[in-house]
Design a protein around this motif. Structure first.
Motif, mmCIF file in Angstrom:
data_model
loop_
_atom_site.group_PDB
_atom_site.id
_atom_site.type_symbol
_atom_site.label_atom_id
_atom_site.label_comp_id
_atom_site.label_asym_id
_atom_site.label_seq_id
_atom_site.Cartn_x
_atom_site.Cartn_y
_atom_site.Cartn_z
ATOM 1 N N LEU A 165 -38.449 38.432 18.255
ATOM 2 C CA LEU A 165 -38.083 39.279 17.129
ATOM 3 C C LEU A 165 -36.624 39.081 16.754
ATOM 4 N N VAL A 166 -35.743 39.032 17.753
ATOM 5 C CA VAL A 166 -34.321 38.790 17.499
ATOM 6 C C VAL A 166 -34.127 37.429 16.841
ATOM 7 N N MET A 167 -34.892 36.436 17.299
ATOM 8 C CA MET A 167 -34.795 35.092 16.718
ATOM 9 C C MET A 167 -35.188 35.088 15.252
ATOM 10 N N GLU A 168 -36.287 35.764 14.935
ATOM 11 C CA GLU A 168 -36.741 35.800 13.544
ATOM 12 C C GLU A 168 -35.700 36.451 12.643
ATOM 13 N N MET A 169 -35.050 37.498 13.152
ATOM 14 C CA MET A 169 -33.988 38.145 12.384
ATOM 15 C C MET A 169 -32.836 37.177 12.147
ATOM 16 N N ALA A 170 -32.445 36.477 13.219
ATOM 17 C CA ALA A 170 -31.342 35.529 13.102
ATOM 18 C C ALA A 170 -31.687 34.407 12.127
ATOM 19 N N MET A 171 -32.925 33.913 12.189
ATOM 20 C CA MET A 171 -33.336 32.842 11.285
ATOM 21 C C MET A 171 -33.286 33.298 9.836
ATOM 22 N N SER A 172 -33.718 34.544 9.598
ATOM 23 C CA SER A 172 -33.668 35.072 8.234
ATOM 24 C C SER A 172 -32.233 35.146 7.733
ATOM 25 N N GLN A 173 -31.329 35.591 8.610
ATOM 26 C CA GLN A 173 -29.924 35.697 8.229
ATOM 27 C C GLN A 173 -29.328 34.323 7.942
ATOM 28 N N VAL A 174 -29.628 33.363 8.804
ATOM 29 C CA VAL A 174 -29.079 32.013 8.618
ATOM 30 C C VAL A 174 -29.634 31.376 7.356
ATOM 31 N N ARG A 175 -30.926 31.576 7.109
ATOM 32 C CA ARG A 175 -31.523 31.002 5.899
ATOM 33 C C ARG A 175 -30.897 31.604 4.651
ATOM 34 N N CYS A 176 -30.576 32.895 4.695
ATOM 35 C CA CYS A 176 -29.907 33.524 3.550
ATOM 36 C C CYS A 176 -28.572 32.850 3.272
ATOM 37 N N ARG A 177 -27.857 32.495 4.327
ATOM 38 C CA ARG A 177 -26.549 31.871 4.155
ATOM 39 C C ARG A 177 -26.672 30.447 3.632
ATOM 40 N N GLN A 236 -39.965 38.423 26.207
ATOM 41 C CA GLN A 236 -40.177 37.306 25.292
ATOM 42 C C GLN A 236 -40.469 37.784 23.881
ATOM 43 N N SER A 237 -41.302 38.829 23.747
ATOM 44 C CA SER A 237 -41.626 39.320 22.410
ATOM 45 C C SER A 237 -40.380 39.856 21.710
ATOM 46 N N HIS A 283 -23.785 43.151 20.913
ATOM 47 C CA HIS A 283 -22.913 42.342 20.050
ATOM 48 C C HIS A 283 -22.976 40.867 20.438
ATOM 49 N N TYR A 284 -22.948 40.616 21.748
ATOM 50 C CA TYR A 284 -23.006 39.243 22.239
ATOM 51 C C TYR A 284 -24.304 38.564 21.830
ATOM 52 N N MET A 285 -25.453 39.286 22.027
ATOM 53 C CA MET A 285 -26.741 38.701 21.706
ATOM 54 C C MET A 285 -26.876 38.408 20.220
ATOM 55 N N ALA A 286 -26.354 39.313 19.380
ATOM 56 C CA ALA A 286 -26.440 39.104 17.940
ATOM 57 C C ALA A 286 -25.703 37.838 17.533
ATOM 58 N N ALA A 287 -24.455 37.703 18.038
ATOM 59 C CA ALA A 287 -23.646 36.530 17.697
ATOM 60 C C ALA A 287 -24.231 35.262 18.318
ATOM 61 N N PHE A 288 -24.666 35.362 19.581
ATOM 62 C CA PHE A 288 -25.182 34.218 20.314
ATOM 63 C C PHE A 288 -26.455 33.675 19.664
ATOM 64 N N THR A 289 -27.363 34.597 19.316
ATOM 65 C CA THR A 289 -28.624 34.191 18.700
ATOM 66 C C THR A 289 -28.389 33.522 17.358
ATOM 67 N N GLN A 290 -27.507 34.094 16.552
ATOM 68 C CA GLN A 290 -27.248 33.516 15.250
ATOM 69 C C GLN A 290 -26.596 32.142 15.369
ATOM 70 N N ALA A 291 -25.680 31.993 16.347
ATOM 71 C CA ALA A 291 -25.021 30.702 16.534
ATOM 72 C C ALA A 291 -26.019 29.621 16.943
ATOM 73 N N LEU A 292 -26.904 29.950 17.893
ATOM 74 C CA LEU A 292 -27.915 28.980 18.323
ATOM 75 C C LEU A 292 -28.835 28.603 17.163
ATOM 76 N N THR A 293 -29.203 29.594 16.381
ATOM 77 C CA THR A 293 -30.101 29.361 15.257
ATOM 78 C C THR A 293 -29.431 28.518 14.178
ATOM 79 N N ARG A 294 -28.145 28.762 13.929
ATOM 80 C CA ARG A 294 -27.424 27.979 12.920
ATOM 81 C C ARG A 294 -27.378 26.505 13.308
#
Length: 369
Positions: free
Chosen positions: A296-308, A291-292, A252-263
């Motif tokens: 992957l987590v970053m790409e997911m977060a970027m896709s989510q942020v771009r959708c928003r 790293q790989s 949960h932390y990584m999901a929120a943290f990654t999305q926040a950094l990406t936003r």
């Protein structure tokens, strides 16, 4: 070979290993076509048949079932003489450079050239100098492999593969033994040289860092070619389920943290390399992910942020009316699946719809312009 001939045509190829006790099907009715000048990356888990497939394409392994035509020539049941003739037009790059330590760089390349058009003497030396110059190793022509770094040895392997001006390059994990920078340099070199020579490239890799050089990515699993979208979805799902099962709080932390950094990085509608590298470094420091996996987590977060951030850009809706209707109808269907649509679920649907630019007046509503 005529200009119209597709260099690689694979049709209904099957291959199995027989241990005596059981048979293991490595390839099942595999079919594909690769055009001249096309760079195709082949991905898949270990044991999925990637190396078997490229060795069949390279006429290094006897076929069992199906058809493979290389430069218009059928390999199935072809004579050894015909297979050898086909191999002369193919450059092979292996995971291990396979240089002979008792030969110089020039001599290692010369051995490969002896299988080609037959250049010898001064002409052969000139050609060796040319390919070594292309890979940035002209000054190392008379050195022995022991005097070279891992990246330099792999570049010698590339030079050896290119020495005869092949029409096709087959590369099996060319970056596996290299660090990040050396690996990137190697694939960029393969890409550049093959664009210049118009050669087709088939590259097997587990390295997610080099997928961007491909014109097309094919995923091989359970002996069959799968769509890359299905492969990514499966890999992502497995990784996130594993993380969530072993450490749900971290997930949960990584999901929120990654999305926040990406936003934050995408707030100005642009993420440069420095910001991307900073996010990777932070995520690696704050997790046990490789790293790989972080990428992957970053790409997911970027896709989510771009959708928003998509709705309203340039006054163009992010989704078509039909996509919007299906999207909202699906949200309502999930909410109603337990027989009761709660107020909290309706509020969440409204929140998602606002973020994506939807009109929420009804389940069949469309995206606002």
């Amino acid at each position: 070979m005529s200009a119209e001939t597709t260099p690689i045509v694979v049709e209904n190829v099957g291959y199995e290993y027989d241990s005596g006790l059981s048979k293991h099907h490595v390839l099942r009715d595999v079919s594909l076509k690769i055009e001249a000048g096309e760079i195709v990356i082949l991905t898949g888990p270990s044991g999925s048949g990637k190396t078997t497939l490229i060795t069949l394409i390279g006429a290094l392994r006897a076929m069992q079932a199906g058809s493979i035509k290389i430069f218009g020539n059928e390999l199935h049941k072809a004579s050894q003489r015909a297979l050898m003739k086909t191999r002369r037009h193919i450059g092979f790059i292996f995971q291990q450079h396979n240089l002979l330590d008792y030969l110089t760089v020039a001599q290692n390349i010369s051995m490969s050239m002896s299988l080609g058009p037959g250049l010898s003497g001064a002409k052969a030396r000139t050609r060796i100098e040319e390919v070594l110059d292309q890979v940035g190793l002209a000054a190392h022509i008379d050195k022995y492999p022991d005097a070279l770094s891992g990246g330099q040895k792999q570049r010698v392997g590339i030079a050896r593969a290119l020495a005869n001006g092949p029409k096709m390059i087959l590369a099996d994990e060319p970056t596996a033994s290299l660090d990040r920078e050396s690996g990137r340099n190697v694939v960029n070199l393969i890409q550049t040289l093959c664009r210049e020579q118009g050669a087709s490239v088939v590259m097997v890799t587990h390295d997610n860092r080099i997928l961007d050089v491909a014109d097309r990515i094919l995923h091989l699993e359970d002996g069959q070619i799968q769509s890359i979208s299905a492969a990514v979805a499966s890999s992502t799902s497995q990784m996130l389920k594993l993380l969530n099962r072993h450490d749900p709080e971290a997930a949960h932390y990584m999901a929120a943290f990654t999305q926040a950094l990406t936003r934050v990085a995408l707030a100005d509608d642009n993420m440069d390399d420095q910001e991307r590298d900073a996010i990777k470094t932070i995520l690696i420091q704050h997790s046990d992910l490789q790293q790989s996996e972080v990428e992957l987590v970053m790409e997911m977060a970027m896709s989510q942020v771009r959708c928003r951030s998509l709705p309203g850009q340039g006054g163009t809706p992010a989704f078509t009316p039909e996509q919007s209707r299906k999207f909202l109808a699906s949200l309502h269907a999930v909410a109603a699946a337990d027989g009761d649509v709660s107020e909290q679920e309706l509020q969440e649907i409204a929140l998602i719809a606002r973020e994506l630019g939807f009109d929420v007046t009804s389940p069949g509503a469309t995206a606002s312009g």
